[in-house]
Design a protein around this motif. Sequence first.
Motif, PDB file in Angstrom:
ATOM      1  N   ARG A  38    -156.431 -99.861  -8.578  1.00 55.50           N
ATOM      2  CA  ARG A  38    -156.848-101.202  -8.964  1.00 55.50           C
ATOM      3  C   ARG A  38    -158.175-101.175  -9.716  1.00 55.50           C
ATOM      4  NH1 ARG A  38    -155.656-104.999  -3.638  1.00 55.50           N
ATOM      5  NH2 ARG A  38    -153.379-105.109  -3.874  1.00 55.50           N
ATOM      6  N   GLN A  39    -159.083-100.328  -9.269  1.00 55.41           N
ATOM      7  CA  GLN A  39    -160.389-100.247  -9.916  1.00 55.41           C
ATOM      8  C   GLN A  39    -160.307 -99.599 -11.293  1.00 55.41           C
ATOM      9  OE1 GLN A  39    -162.702 -98.059  -7.075  1.00 55.41           O
ATOM     10  NE2 GLN A  39    -162.789 -99.756  -5.598  1.00 55.41           N
ATOM     11  N   ARG A  89    -152.908 -96.224   0.767  1.00 53.00           N
ATOM     12  CA  ARG A  89    -153.666 -97.461   0.562  1.00 53.00           C
ATOM     13  C   ARG A  89    -154.974 -97.191  -0.176  1.00 53.00           C
ATOM     14  NH1 ARG A  89    -152.220 -97.879   5.973  1.00 53.00           N
ATOM     15  NH2 ARG A  89    -154.398 -97.659   6.639  1.00 53.00           N
ATOM     16  N   GLU A  90    -155.624 -96.064   0.148  1.00 52.16           N
ATOM     17  CA  GLU A  90    -156.857 -95.706  -0.550  1.00 52.16           C
ATOM     18  C   GLU A  90    -156.588 -95.437  -2.028  1.00 52.16           C
ATOM     19  OE1 GLU A  90    -158.307 -92.369   1.577  1.00 52.16           O
ATOM     20  OE2 GLU A  90    -158.625 -93.457   3.455  1.00 52.16           O
ATOM     21  N   THR A 138    -149.800-102.323  -8.762  1.00 50.25           N
ATOM     22  CA  THR A 138    -150.015-101.849  -7.404  1.00 50.25           C
ATOM     23  C   THR A 138    -148.734-101.251  -6.847  1.00 50.25           C
ATOM     24  OG1 THR A 138    -149.430-104.002  -6.452  1.00 50.25           O
ATOM     25  CG2 THR A 138    -151.755-103.635  -7.019  1.00 50.25           C
ATOM     26  N   GLN A 156    -156.106 -98.630  -3.890  1.00 48.46           N
ATOM     27  CA  GLN A 156    -157.370 -99.300  -4.181  1.00 48.46           C
ATOM     28  C   GLN A 156    -158.057 -98.662  -5.383  1.00 48.46           C
ATOM     29  OE1 GLN A 156    -158.369-102.041  -2.788  1.00 48.46           O
ATOM     30  NE2 GLN A 156    -160.196-102.138  -4.075  1.00 48.46           N
TER      31      GLN A 156
END
Length: 524
Positions: free
Chosen positions: A261-262, A254-255, A137, A258
């Motif tokens: 992470r996926q 931030r998007e 991250t 995310q």
Amino acid sequence: MEMERSGCDQDHAIRQSNRIASAIAQSSASGRTKSGVGTGGDVAIREFNVVDHQDPEREMIESQETVAPPSRLLIRYLYIGHFLARWGARMWEFSVALYFVTLWPNSLLFAAIYGTVESASTALFGAVVGKWVDTSTYTKVLRIWLLTQNFSFFHCWGNTVGVLSALAGSILIEREWVVVISEGHPPETLTHMNSVIRRIDLICKLFAPVVSGFFVSFASLKASAAAFALWNFAAVWLQYWLMSSVYSGIPVLRESNQRRRQQIPLGGTEGGVSTLEGGTRHDEASIHGTEKKSLMRRKMNLVMNSAFMVSWRTYLRQEVVLPGVALALLYFTVLSYGTLMVVDLKWEGIPAYVIGIGRGLSATIGIAATLLYPFLHSRISTLRTGLWSIWCQWAFLIVCVASIWVQDKHLSVSMLMGGVATSRLGLWMFDLSVTQLMQDNVPECDRGAVGGVQNSLQSALDLMSSVMGIIVSDPRDFWKLTLASFLAVTLAAILYCLHVYRVRKHLVHIEKLLIMVKWSRKPS
């Protein structure tokens, strides 16, 4: 993993299409605003500036809404944080050499070992660092980068860790955040941010050694070391606050985090888990296999699915691999104001202050290149800016090659120094062009790995240039190193031309050149 790869590539294609469409929409709007009636030379100029429909950067349809621009204050925070990181690294990079000379005045061995280990660490582990950035991250990379880079400088031999963490930070800012922030905006936004980031690097490279030199010269060794330690300790908290503010204040970061992470595969490597499990099942089901073959197969699977090998495979399948290799080849050179060229100039009897002036002029021209690049990019696109830039560098380096056969020593040295300094104009514009090509064409899930391999390749070729200096160590044979460096630039230019031809099916517009010649011959 193939499904993840497909999804990643589709997301990349959509974002790239949106970015290009936004640029075309803005260009079209600008064209409608400036349209009018013209005659004579104006018509020829408009004909010459006709849109290149074969340029992939201009093939998308018009009409795309752009997102609201990010806060200028947060962008300044990003620049200030990057400046603090680069300033500290450049100060230490210069100072550590002075510490080695002071501690071991009669030997260059420790300084040479230190430099070799530093370059070799990036060459060997750059790909692994890049893959780690892809599978971590933003906040995790940010914390580890700032803490390890700043506190590793407290011990000179811990600087290897600092170099690798600085590489992670460079990939995070230059390959990730800058690209994500500029998405949905015209290409000029990314071009401007790239230019500012590179300008900060060059300014720190020019002025940080000056400040370090004053500290070391007018204070004791211990006092200067303590001052640098206090600087790094104070800077790390300010940098973290600045970068955290940027991350928290810009929603697209931030998007993107995310999405990352996926897309991170289980186990952290590309298909590593499924491949190893498949190999294990095959070993258990194989009645006739021997234990030795099974062990060798498992070891081979581990090697092939390591972060190092996965990153290199990712790099080699990119469309922009040729420009990346071309940029890396420019690091295989002695035609820069590095150690080998400075030693040669000193051997030629050039005063240190003259070498310093030459180095300062070289850096100034490099900074000017970051100012010229956005203007040139807005006129002829990223791809063609790279083409003109690499051949611009090549042309200036011809002066260095010609200096080999000049009998007058002072003229020969002047040609060498002048050719190297002026070639920085093409070098840094080409660096920016290739960087932006990679930003535009590398999928989001591969940016870290590709950036890590690119830095690894550049460090490897830089290390090879040092080895070349060891092999050809006589200053009287510096002309051989000059020719080898020039050939490396020539090969880089040829590789980039191959990429341009593969993408555009031509290198230059013959019809545009004819129109320009025809227009220039018209009577005024």
